[in-house]
Motif scaffolding. Structure first.
Motif, mmCIF file in Angstrom:
data_model
loop_
_atom_site.group_PDB
_atom_site.id
_atom_site.type_symbol
_atom_site.label_atom_id
_atom_site.label_comp_id
_atom_site.label_asym_id
_atom_site.label_seq_id
_atom_site.Cartn_x
_atom_site.Cartn_y
_atom_site.Cartn_z
ATOM 1 N N ARG A 183 17.443 -23.939 101.862
ATOM 2 C CA ARG A 183 17.884 -23.717 103.246
ATOM 3 C C ARG A 183 17.465 -24.884 104.138
ATOM 4 O O ARG A 183 18.263 -25.408 104.924
ATOM 5 C CB ARG A 183 17.286 -22.419 103.784
ATOM 6 C CG ARG A 183 17.770 -22.033 105.175
ATOM 7 C CD ARG A 183 16.842 -21.007 105.828
ATOM 8 N NE ARG A 183 15.560 -21.594 106.208
ATOM 9 C CZ ARG A 183 15.353 -22.275 107.336
ATOM 10 N NH1 ARG A 183 16.340 -22.454 108.194
ATOM 11 N NH2 ARG A 183 14.158 -22.769 107.603
ATOM 12 N N ARG A 184 16.195 -25.304 104.033
ATOM 13 C CA ARG A 184 15.699 -26.406 104.871
ATOM 14 C C ARG A 184 16.441 -27.705 104.559
ATOM 15 O O ARG A 184 16.801 -28.462 105.467
ATOM 16 C CB ARG A 184 14.196 -26.603 104.649
ATOM 17 C CG ARG A 184 13.322 -25.547 105.296
ATOM 18 C CD ARG A 184 11.847 -25.788 104.966
ATOM 19 N NE ARG A 184 11.393 -27.095 105.431
ATOM 20 C CZ ARG A 184 10.869 -27.335 106.629
ATOM 21 N NH1 ARG A 184 10.745 -26.351 107.514
ATOM 22 N NH2 ARG A 184 10.468 -28.554 106.961
ATOM 23 N N ARG A 185 16.663 -27.957 103.278
ATOM 24 C CA ARG A 185 17.354 -29.191 102.903
ATOM 25 C C ARG A 185 18.802 -29.170 103.368
ATOM 26 O O ARG A 185 19.345 -30.210 103.777
ATOM 27 C CB ARG A 185 17.264 -29.393 101.396
ATOM 28 C CG ARG A 185 15.867 -29.781 100.931
ATOM 29 C CD ARG A 185 15.786 -29.891 99.418
ATOM 30 N NE ARG A 185 14.483 -30.398 98.997
ATOM 31 C CZ ARG A 185 14.111 -30.547 97.730
ATOM 32 N NH1 ARG A 185 14.960 -30.227 96.748
ATOM 33 N NH2 ARG A 185 12.907 -31.021 97.439
ATOM 34 N N GLY A 186 19.448 -28.005 103.279
ATOM 35 C CA GLY A 186 20.820 -27.913 103.771
ATOM 36 C C GLY A 186 20.898 -28.196 105.262
ATOM 37 O O GLY A 186 21.814 -28.886 105.731
ATOM 38 N N ARG A 187 19.946 -27.661 106.040
ATOM 39 C CA ARG A 187 19.893 -27.926 107.483
ATOM 40 C C ARG A 187 19.652 -29.406 107.750
ATOM 41 O O ARG A 187 20.289 -30.015 108.625
ATOM 42 C CB ARG A 187 18.776 -27.100 108.129
ATOM 43 C CG ARG A 187 19.084 -25.648 108.310
ATOM 44 C CD ARG A 187 17.832 -24.878 108.702
ATOM 45 N NE ARG A 187 17.216 -25.362 109.930
ATOM 46 C CZ ARG A 187 17.514 -24.931 111.158
ATOM 47 N NH1 ARG A 187 18.451 -24.008 111.310
ATOM 48 N NH2 ARG A 187 16.893 -25.394 112.225
ATOM 49 N N ALA A 188 18.696 -29.981 107.014
ATOM 50 C CA ALA A 188 18.384 -31.397 107.211
ATOM 51 C C ALA A 188 19.595 -32.265 106.899
ATOM 52 O O ALA A 188 19.903 -33.212 107.631
ATOM 53 C CB ALA A 188 17.196 -31.795 106.337
ATOM 54 N N ALA A 189 20.290 -31.949 105.814
ATOM 55 C CA ALA A 189 21.464 -32.734 105.428
ATOM 56 C C ALA A 189 22.574 -32.590 106.462
ATOM 57 O O ALA A 189 23.270 -33.561 106.782
ATOM 58 C CB ALA A 189 21.957 -32.293 104.054
ATOM 59 N N LEU A 190 22.740 -31.391 107.014
ATOM 60 C CA LEU A 190 23.773 -31.166 108.025
ATOM 61 C C LEU A 190 23.476 -31.976 109.280
ATOM 62 O O LEU A 190 24.368 -32.634 109.842
ATOM 63 C CB LEU A 190 23.861 -29.679 108.352
ATOM 64 C CG LEU A 190 24.869 -29.263 109.426
ATOM 65 C CD1 LEU A 190 26.283 -29.674 109.033
ATOM 66 C CD2 LEU A 190 24.791 -27.760 109.679
ATOM 67 N N LEU A 191 22.225 -31.962 109.735
ATOM 68 C CA LEU A 191 21.879 -32.735 110.924
ATOM 69 C C LEU A 191 22.042 -34.230 110.660
ATOM 70 O O LEU A 191 22.566 -34.966 111.502
ATOM 71 C CB LEU A 191 20.448 -32.432 111.361
ATOM 72 C CG LEU A 191 20.009 -33.165 112.631
ATOM 73 C CD1 LEU A 191 20.801 -32.685 113.836
ATOM 74 C CD2 LEU A 191 18.513 -33.005 112.872
#
Length: 536
Positions: free
Chosen positions: A347-355
């Motif tokens: 979840r955290r990596r997906g958010r980081a990649a999206l930003l």
């Protein structure tokens, strides 16, 4: 409302939202999303701040490959609505300030297309068959395929035509399923046919087209055996004889002239699944406006690979003076929240990649549900619908599960109205926790992070930044700290190691998760960072 004065070059920094109509919003309760459902959700798309939507195929189709087997390129499948509803969608989107891109599939069609049906009914060697790749089989009874090419979906890339006539020696080529015969682009009539298709949608008011398998139209003359048949099923990308042939560039020069004969000019976006230097050739000034950065979409959570790929794309971009077209998800890819990790880490990596994605210079394409942080769904084998699953046990259904709109479950979390038919793919338990309703105005939600990022992104963009974006560069720092240095004194940083990484002097504009006070970017976090002193 769209402003014609802002149309020139709008796509260079555009944010485009991919809608997979089957899974976006079902207005009539048949379990399949439709164009009317999309019209109802336009206010939501406007709230995201997107510049346009790309619609995957909604044209008439037997739906063997969920619409990528088109039987009529100039109509709407009743499954999704009608041409009247499409016109309503186009008008409503334009009034909302959103442009609309239509998916065009020129490499292959459907076995139900009237031109292919006539070809099957005709004799071997007939003019009708010359529009496709018909070849006699090898062997005394023509029992073996004409060459050793493989289908992307598994097995041979050839099928007998017609199967019910054992005296017919011909097989037809299909780089995908047997229901998707490849057009023969050596034939002038194919060019004329697709000129008409382009003009049909442009005349209708579509703002552009996304071109499926844009690098695959031409095949090596004579269709010889491929020198190496891989053990893995990757029949298009691994077969140099079936893709990236030089004449394909003349097709896009011709289409560019058509696109620019309209006011405003229409957008041409190519699915060019090739290494960066080869893919960039498709966006020379007289060809396509954009091609997806496929080497970027294929990244894992690997700092070295991100920096290497970023610099390869920057070099290719500089060589051809084009803007990079960034994406990390689409309807063919495993969701980033699952691809980059599991559970909370994913979840955290997906958010980081999206930003990070939204902070990169150039155009950005996001896939429906990416703004919600949707994970991949493990669809039960007996509910799979993807032909890749049927032939190769590799499936894309997990990224195509219907969008969750509401927390309360009526079986579909707002995808369909109450008492609707079962959705075409099953909605998993607990899907409502990702819903638009659950995340709207919720502090720290992925949806609100996305909305904030889009707003800040717009504030940072300028005509100068759009052109200067050609010089953005990637660096790898200690402890797996990835940096994309933009030309405006702002960097996108991503911490990809387990220990986090020290940031240079400056201040955070936006972060994917809370930062600490030590000047260290926590692991699996991205930040947009304004330097105290800009360094190139």
């Amino acid at each position: 409302m769209l402003n014609p004065a802002e149309d020139h070059g709008w796509w260079r920094n555009a944010l485009i939202y991919e809608v997979y109509p089957r899974s976006f919003s079902d207005s009539d309760g048949d379990g399949v999303g439709d164009l009317a459902g999309l019209i109802e959700r336009l206010p939501y798309l406007a709230s995201l701040g997107v510049d346009g939507v790309w619609l995957t195929p909604f044209q008439p189709s037997p739906q063997i490959d969920q619409g990528y087997d088109i039987s009529d390129y100039c109509d709407v499948d009743p499954l999704f609505g009608s041409m009247r509803v499409f016109d309503e969608l186009l008008g409503a989107a334009h009034r909302t300030g959103i442009r609309v891109l239509v998916d065009l599939v020129p490499n292959h069609t459907s076995t139900s297309h009237p031109m292919f049906r006539r070809a099957v009914a005709a004799k071997p060697g007939s003019p009708d068959r010359s529009l496709f790749h018909f070849r006699p089989g090898r062997g005394t009874a023509h029992e073996r395929t004409p060459n050793n090419w493989l289908s992307v979906f598994g097995g041979p890339a050839w099928s007998r035509a017609p199967e019910q006539d054992p005296t017919d020696p011909d097989w037809y080529l299909h780089l995908f399923s047997s229901g998707q015969p490849d057009w023969n682009w050596e034939h002038p009539a194919v060019h004329d046919y697709f000129d008409g298709v382009l003009r049909f949608w442009f005349d209708r008011g579509a703002d552009g087209v996304r071109i499926d398998v844009a690098h695959g139209l031409y095949k090596q003359p004579g269709l010889p055996d491929s020198p190496a048949v891989p053990e893995v099923i990757d029949g298009l990308r691994s077969n140099p004889l079936a893709m990236d042939q030089e004449p394909v560039h003349d097709v896009y020069r011709r289409w560019r002239r058509i696109a620019e004969s309209y006011q405003p000019a229409r957008l041409l976006v190519g699915e060019v699944n090739l290494p960066a230097p080869r893919a960039a050739r498709y966006t020379r000034p007289d060809e396509l406006h954009q091609s997806f950065a496929f080497t970027f979409t294929q990244l894992g959570w690997d700092a070295t690979a991100w920096v290497r790929t970023g610099n390869e794309l920057a070099a290719a971009r500089d060589a051809y003076a084009s803007s990079t077209t960034w994406a990390l998800e689409n309807h063919d890819l495993v969701r980033t929240a699952t691809r980059f990790g599991t559970g909370e880490r994913g979840r955290r990596r997906g958010r980081a990649a999206l930003l990070a994605l939204l902070g990169l210079p150039g155009a950005v394409y996001v896939y429906q549900g990416q703004e919600l942080g949707l994970p991949e769904v493990d669809v039960p084998a007996d509910r799979r619908r993807d032909p890749m699953w049927q032939r190769a046990a590799i499936g894309r259904d997990g990224a195509r599960v219907p969008m969750p709109w509401t927390v309360a479950s009526t079986g579909t979390h707002g995808f369909s109205p109450p008492q609707a038919a079962e959705p075409w793919l099953p909605v998993p338990p607990g899907w409502g926790r990702y819903a638009v309703e659950a995340q709207t105005d919720a502090a720290g939600s992925t949806l609100e992070l996305f909305r904030t990022a889009v707003r800040v992104r717009r504030e940072l963009l300028s005509p100068a930044g759009a052109s200067a974006g050609l010089s953005a560069r990637w660096r790898l720092h200690e402890n797996g700290l990835v940096e994309c240095a933009r030309p405006d004194g702002i960097s996108v940083f991503i911490a990809m190691d387990d220990e986090g990484a020290r940031l240079p002097p400056g201040r955070a504009l936006l972060a994917s998760d809370p930062l600490d006070e030590t000047g260290t970017l926590p692991p699996d976090t991205a930040v947009w960072w304004r330097h105290e002193t800009y360094y190139p």
